[in-house]
Structure formats: structure tokens, C-alpha cells
Design an enzyme around this catalytic site. Structure first.
Site, PDB file in Angstrom:
ATOM      1  CE  LYS A 200      -0.232  -0.412   4.967  1.00 13.17           C
ATOM      2  NZ  LYS A 200      -0.957  -0.700   6.134  1.00 13.17           N
TER       3      LYS A 200
ATOM      4  CE1 TYR B 226      11.800  31.653   4.598  1.00 11.55           C
ATOM      5  CE2 TYR B 226      12.063  29.241   4.433  1.00 11.55           C
ATOM      6  CZ  TYR B 226      11.572  30.415   4.030  1.00 11.55           C
ATOM      7  OH  TYR B 226      11.547  30.641   2.482  1.00 11.55           O
TER       8      TYR B 226
HETATM    9  C1  LIG Z   1      -0.307  -1.839   6.777  1.00 14.48           C
HETATM   10  C2  LIG Z   1      -0.783  -3.093   7.292  1.00 14.48           C
HETATM   11  C3  LIG Z   1       0.351  -4.295   7.264  1.00 14.48           C
HETATM   12  C4  LIG Z   1       1.674  -4.329   7.047  1.00 14.48           C
HETATM   13  O1  LIG Z   1       2.266  -3.500   8.607  1.00 14.48           O
HETATM   14  P1  LIG Z   1       3.729  -3.258   8.685  1.00 14.48           P
HETATM   15  O2  LIG Z   1       3.770  -2.648  10.032  1.00 14.48           O
HETATM   16  O3  LIG Z   1       4.272  -2.139   7.756  1.00 14.48           O
HETATM   17  O4  LIG Z   1       4.489  -4.422   8.636  1.00 14.48           O
HETATM   18  C5  LIG Z   1      -0.194  -5.470   7.774  1.00 14.48           C
HETATM   19  N1  LIG Z   1      -1.729  -5.669   8.066  1.00 14.48           N
HETATM   20  C6  LIG Z   1      -2.425  -4.641   7.850  1.00 14.48           C
HETATM   21  C7  LIG Z   1      -4.043  -4.971   8.157  1.00 14.48           C
HETATM   22  C8  LIG Z   1      -1.952  -3.331   7.544  1.00 14.48           C
HETATM   23  O5  LIG Z   1      -3.067  -2.441   7.250  1.00 14.48           O
END
Ligand SMILES: *Cc1c(COP(=O)(O)O)cnc(C)c1O
Length: 355
Positions: free
Chosen positions: A35, A249
Site C-alpha cells: 500500500k 527562516y
Molecule cells: C499496513 C498493514 C500491514 C503491514 O504493516 P507493517 O507494520 O508495515 O508491517 C499489515 N496488516 C495490515 C492490516 C495493514 O494495514
């Protein structure tokens, strides 16, 4: 002219990290979570590198389509589930798998009856998504009537580093699912790296596939992981400042002594965190340098006391194998997930070994 800032992605590192997952969870199947542009690495690139995974996890339908463009026959799981009857229908047409975590979704499933596999999500204590343990038996029965099939059971851990809290989550999961004939999944990266008993039929690593550790004070490299992303730039100016000169800044940073200061082409407009504290490390020509003044949108200022010969054009590493993103995240009061997935669109992504 090309902006000197770019992300360099090492596909070999992702492949290596998937092999590490396999070694940590022997016999388990692996849903590689890609994702958020594969945590900033690019979905297509990550899907190609991780083609040995058993499934890909994404947040939404748009991301699922991107996975399928690269790997048309892959198994793809919608981790937030479908948010309308139309999405269920579309997911069914595409042969996706989807999480169902809410009674509204069950009702849509009952009216739409798409032919797809469901991962029933159980809320064991995170209180974000999922059916309460007491609702699981009914939800499972309704699911089997609406769409008979080999559905699966999952939960998500909230605080792997808190052993007591996590033990409670595991216990609630096992109790709520006892007697249900289905494959199960619990472990994300944090659990894979520290809680072997959470690796059930399926594991769901995200961050660790990209070489970083989610655990406090920890680094992926300590677990044999290889960072897949390098955020690389160059010095675009070097100045000799005198004691009392101000930088940035608000004229907030005051030079304590005569000092060489370098300006790097990278800022929060690229995804480098504005919250990075003074003294957050960067590497200039492979040597340690430190941030002064808060990053601005396109630039950051670093002190070059350990790189006296530094010149404009010298390479700067903001994070990568030689400078763990976990260290930069700690210096910015955030987590590596946010830095990796926060790279903005203007940053070119190149593949390691390509030009
Ligand atoms: C994003 C996600 C993961 C992966 O998590 P990490 O901490 O990056 O390993 C696993 N399961 C679900 C349901 C997620 O939303």
C-alpha cells in the site's frame, strides 16, 4: 536541468527481505503489503521485486488495479475492505480478496453476493477496524451463507512491544476463532521481528520488506534486512559562516563559531521531515554531517565540520543503507513508515543499477 534529489530503489534488497521473512516464518504464506506506493518505493517496482510473495496487500481498489497491471494473475487483498456495494461488485469482477470488518459490509455482501474471498477482521484491542470478539460467530455464519467459500480470519496487533497487551490480543483472537475452520493471520512486521508465535498460516509484512524495523530503537539491519530506499541529493552551495551569523527562516539558528555550512537540495516539499531536529545526521560524500536550522521546503542546511573539503555537487545521503531511515525518523519524532511513504511526487525514483 535535473534536480539532484532522487530516490534510488534497490529491488535486490526487497527480494532479500522477502527471503528474510520466509526464514523468520517458515511454512507460512506471505502477503506482501504494498500500500501507499509500496511505502514510497513504487507499487509496480515492488510487485516485480516481490513476485515470490503469495499475495499482495493494498489499501484500496485503485492500488489493487496498479498491482494487477504489473502482475495480472496475482492474489490481491483489499485491507480496508470495500466501502460500497459497487466496490464489492468491482472487486468480485476482478477476483480480488477483501477484508470485511463491519456489519455494513456484511449487509452489502449479502445483497451483492460477489464471488470473492473474504478475510473477516476481528478487533482484538486496537479499536480501529474489526468485529468485536463476541460478534465473530454470527458474522462468520452470515458470511458463509452470503458467499460460501474458504474465507479467512485476521486481526491486527496494536502494540507488539507491550507483551501484556499483546498477550490479551492473541488470547481474544484465539478464543473468538476457536472451532472455526479457516486460515488465520495476525503478524505484521513488528510481530514477525519479535513475536514468533503470532506467525500463523499467513504473515503480512510491510515495512520490513523495505528493510526497516518498526521497533523502537531498532534497525532493520540488526535483523539481516537490507534498506531498499536511498534518498540521495547533492550540496548546491557551501558557505563559510562566522560566529553570530544566522541560518534559515526566523533567523533561528545562530552560528556558534566559524563554520562551513552546506545547503542540500531536499526539503519538506520532497518528504524530508520538517520536524527533523538539529543534529539529525546526513552523509556528505560518505562522511557524517549534521542538520542545523529546521528544513525548509526545498533545502536543508548542514554543518560540514567533519567534511572540510566539501564542495557544491558533492553527493548527500539523507537516508539509505549507510544511514538508517530509523535514525532519521527518531531525530524527527516520527516513524520510518511515514518517511518512506511520505516522499512526494516531484522526487524522481530510479532503480539501483539503472541510470
Ligand atoms: C499496513 C498493514 C500491514 C503491514 O504493516 P507493517 O507494520 O508495515 O508491517 C499489515 N496488516 C495490515 C492490516 C495493514 O494495514
Amino acid at each position: 536541468m535535473r534536480r539532484p534529489l532522487s530516490v534510488v530503489v534497490d529491488a535486490g534488497a526487497m527480494r532479500h527481505n522477502l527471503a528474510r521473512v520466509r526464514a523468520l516464518a517458515p511454512g507460512c504464506r506471505c502477503m506482501a503489503v504494498v500500500k501507499a506506493e509500496a511505502y514510497g518505493h513504487g507499487i509496480a517496482r515492488a510487485v516485480r521485486a516481490l513476485d515470490g510473495a503469495d499475495a499482495f496487500g493494498v489499501c484500496c481498489l485503485a492500488e489493487a488495479l496498479q498491482v494487477r497491471e504489473t502482475a495480472p494473475h496475482s492474489t490481491v487483498v483489499l485491507l480496508e475492505g470495500c466501502l460500497s456495494a459497487a466496490e464489492f461488485a468491482e472487486a468480485g469482477r476482478l477476483g480480488l480478496e477483501t477484508v470485511v470488518h463491519h456489519a455494513e459490509q456484511l449487509a452489502m455482501l449479502e445483497s451483492e453476493r460477489p464471488a470473492l474471498r473474504v478475510w473477516l477482521k476481528i478487533d482484538t484491542g486496537m479499536h480501529r477496524l474489526g468485529f468485536a470478539p463476541a460478534e465473530v460467530a454470527t458474522a462468520w455464519a452470515r458470511l458463509q451463507v452470503a458467499v460460501p467459500g474458504a474465507h479467512r480470519l485476521m486481526t491486527h496487533l496494536a502494540a507488539v512491544e507491550d507483551a501484556t497487551f499483546t498477550a490479551g490480543q492473541l488470547e481474544r483472537f484465539h478464543q473468538a476463532t476457536a472451532g472455526l475452520h479457516a486460515e488465520r493471520s495476525i503478524a505484521n512486521s513488528a510481530a514477525l521481528l519479535s513475536l514468533p508465535e503470532a506467525a500463523m498460516d499467513w504473515v503480512r509484512p510491510g515495512l520490513m520488506l523495505y528493510g526497516a524495523s518498526p521497533l523502537q530503537g531498532d534497525q532493520g539491519q540488526a535483523h539481516g534486512l537490507r534498506p531498499a530506499m536511498s534518498l540521495c541529493s547533492e550540496l548546491i552551495a557551501v558557505h563559510e559562516l562566522r560566529r553570530g551569523d544566522r541560518v534559515g527562516y526566523g533567523a533561528a539558528w545562530e552560528c556558534p563559531a566559524e563554520l562551513r555550512v552546506g545547503i542540500v537540495a531536499a526539503g519538506y516539499g520532497d518528504g524530508y521531515p520538517r520536524s527533523a531536529a538539529p543534529d539529525t545526521p546526513v552523509l556528505v560524500a560518505g562522511r557524517p554531517a549534521r542538520l542545523i536550522a529546521p528544513p525548509s521546503m526545498d533545502m536543508l542546511a548542514v554543518q560540514l565540520d567533519q567534511v572540510p573539503e566539501a564542495r557544491p555537487g558533492d553527493p548527500v545521503l539523507l537516508w539509505g543503507p549507510e544511514l538508517p531511515v530509523e535514525t532519521v525518523a527518531a531525530g524527527a519524532g516520527t516513524i520510518p513508515h511515514q518517511l518512506l511513504s511520505g516522499i512526494t511526487r516531484r522526487v524522481a525514483i530510479r532503480e539501483h543499477g539503472a541510470d
